[in-house]
Scaffold this motif. Structure first.
Motif, short mmCIF file in Angstrom:
data_model
loop_
_atom_site.label_atom_id
_atom_site.label_comp_id
_atom_site.label_asym_id
_atom_site.label_seq_id
_atom_site.Cartn_x
_atom_site.Cartn_y
_atom_site.Cartn_z
N UNK A 87 -6.73 39.01 -17.43
CA UNK A 87 -7.16 37.54 -17.27
C UNK A 87 -7.98 37.34 -16.08
N UNK A 88 -8.90 36.62 -16.27
CA UNK A 88 -10.00 36.51 -15.18
C UNK A 88 -9.16 35.53 -14.04
N UNK A 89 -9.06 35.79 -12.79
CA UNK A 89 -8.70 35.18 -11.53
C UNK A 89 -9.76 34.45 -11.17
N UNK A 90 -10.87 34.81 -10.63
CA UNK A 90 -12.16 34.33 -10.05
C UNK A 90 -13.33 35.25 -10.57
N UNK A 91 -14.45 34.24 -10.17
CA UNK A 91 -15.83 35.36 -10.26
C UNK A 91 -16.53 34.51 -9.35
N UNK A 92 -17.61 35.51 -8.74
CA UNK A 92 -18.83 34.87 -8.01
C UNK A 92 -20.17 35.52 -8.39
N UNK A 93 -21.16 34.61 -8.56
CA UNK A 93 -22.47 35.11 -8.90
C UNK A 93 -23.24 35.04 -7.65
N UNK A 94 -23.98 36.23 -7.26
CA UNK A 94 -25.26 36.24 -6.35
C UNK A 94 -26.36 36.46 -7.00
N UNK A 95 -27.41 35.61 -6.53
CA UNK A 95 -28.50 35.40 -7.40
C UNK A 95 -29.86 35.03 -6.40
N UNK A 96 -30.99 34.97 -7.13
CA UNK A 96 -32.22 34.46 -6.23
C UNK A 96 -32.71 33.39 -7.24
N UNK A 97 -33.24 32.37 -6.93
CA UNK A 97 -34.04 31.26 -7.52
C UNK A 97 -32.89 30.47 -8.13
N UNK A 98 -33.24 29.55 -9.12
CA UNK A 98 -32.31 28.60 -9.81
C UNK A 98 -32.51 27.16 -9.07
N UNK A 99 -32.05 26.06 -9.52
CA UNK A 99 -31.95 24.96 -8.87
C UNK A 99 -30.76 24.32 -8.20
N UNK A 100 -30.61 23.10 -8.11
CA UNK A 100 -29.60 22.64 -7.11
C UNK A 100 -28.09 22.50 -7.98
N UNK A 101 -28.37 22.79 -9.25
CA UNK A 101 -26.83 22.63 -10.02
C UNK A 101 -26.64 24.01 -10.91
N UNK A 102 -26.76 25.04 -10.33
CA UNK A 102 -26.56 26.49 -11.07
C UNK A 102 -25.14 26.33 -11.40
N UNK A 103 -25.03 26.75 -12.71
CA UNK A 103 -23.62 26.66 -13.37
C UNK A 103 -22.99 28.14 -13.82
N UNK A 104 -21.86 28.67 -13.69
CA UNK A 104 -21.31 29.92 -14.16
C UNK A 104 -20.30 29.62 -15.16
N UNK A 105 -20.59 30.20 -16.41
CA UNK A 105 -19.54 30.12 -17.47
C UNK A 105 -19.16 31.06 -18.29
N UNK A 106 -17.79 31.24 -18.68
CA UNK A 106 -17.56 32.54 -19.75
C UNK A 106 -18.00 32.00 -21.01
N UNK A 107 -18.96 32.33 -21.62
CA UNK A 107 -19.39 31.97 -23.10
C UNK A 107 -18.40 32.30 -24.07
N UNK A 108 -18.09 33.61 -24.05
CA UNK A 108 -17.09 34.04 -25.11
C UNK A 108 -16.50 35.28 -24.31
N UNK A 109 -15.39 35.56 -25.23
CA UNK A 109 -14.68 36.77 -24.84
C UNK A 109 -14.01 37.52 -26.09
N UNK A 110 -13.74 38.69 -26.13
CA UNK A 110 -12.87 39.21 -27.17
C UNK A 110 -12.71 40.56 -26.60
N UNK A 111 -11.90 41.32 -27.85
CA UNK A 111 -11.29 42.71 -27.54
C UNK A 111 -12.41 43.50 -28.29
N UNK A 112 -12.70 44.71 -27.79
CA UNK A 112 -13.55 45.75 -28.45
C UNK A 112 -12.74 47.06 -28.34
N UNK A 113 -13.22 47.93 -29.34
CA UNK A 113 -12.63 49.15 -29.54
C UNK A 113 -13.15 49.87 -28.26
N UNK A 114 -12.42 50.81 -27.76
CA UNK A 114 -12.77 51.80 -26.57
C UNK A 114 -14.12 52.31 -26.65
N UNK A 115 -14.49 52.66 -28.03
CA UNK A 115 -15.96 53.47 -27.98
C UNK A 115 -16.98 52.36 -28.23
N UNK A 116 -16.74 51.12 -28.37
CA UNK A 116 -17.61 49.92 -28.64
C UNK A 116 -18.42 49.59 -27.42
#
Length: 159
Positions: A87-116
C-alpha cells in the motif's frame, strides 16, 4: 540518465492522494505495479529526468525514473514495482520544468507475475488503431482473477 541528487531538481511535489483507489495492490507471489503520472500544470514541459520516490506502509521505498510515452512534451510517467505489492503511504516527485500547478497521481495499478516486466518508455501506449490487442481479454481476465483471489484471501484472513 543517472538519477540526480534531490537538491539538483527545481521542483518537488508530494502526492495528495489522487488515484488512491489504486494505492493498494496485494500480490502474493507476484509484483505490485503502479503507473504514476506527473502533469505539468501549465504549458511548460516537465523534463524526463524526473524522479519519483514512493514510500509504502511497510516503510520500504521504491524510486523510479520518469519517461514520456510517445513524442512531444506534456506529462511524465513512472512505472513502480514492488515484490508482493503493498500500500502506497506517500510519494514525492522531483523534477525540472513544469508550471504552477504540477500534479502527481496514480493512474492505475495491478498485480503482475514475477517474470512480467512493467511497461517502460511508451510500451503502455494503446495500439494505433485504438483496438485492443489480441491478448487484452486474456490479460484482463488474469487481472480480475488475481483481484478476486486477493479479495478472497483478505476476507479469509478477516473472518
Amino acid at each position: 540518465m543517472a538519477a540526480q541528487e534531490e537538491n539538483d531538481f527545481e521542483g518537488t511535489v508530494d502526492w495528495d492522494g489522487q488515484g488512491s483507489e489504486h494505492a493498494t495492490q496485494e500480490c502474493p507471489g507476484g509484483n505490485g505495479y503502479w503507473h504514476w503520472i506527473l502533469t505539468p500544470g501549465g504549458s511548460t514541459t516537465i523534463e524526463t529526468d524526473a524522479e519519483l520516490v514512493v514510500e509504502f506502509d511497510d516503510e520500504s521505498t521504491e524510486t523510479a525514473q520518469g519517461y514520456r510515452p510517445g513524442e512531444g512534451g506534456g506529462a511524465v510517467h513512472f512505472a513502480v514495482t514492488k515484490s508482493g505489492g503493498g500500500t502506497v503511504n506517500s510519494a514525492t516527485a522531483h523534477f525540472n520544468g513544469g508550471g504552477d500547478n504540477v500534479n502527481l497521481t496514480i493512474s492505475d495499478g495491478e498485480c503482475k507475475d514475477e517474470d512480467e516486466e512493467p511497461p517502460e518508455n511508451g510500451d503502455d501506449e494503446p495500439p494505433e488503431n485504438g483496438d485492443d490487442d489480441e491478448h487484452s481479454d486474456e490479460e484482463k481476465s488474469k487481472k480480475e482473477k488475481r483481484k478476486e483471489e486477493a479479495k478472497a484471501e483478505t476476507k479469509t484472513n478477516c473472518d
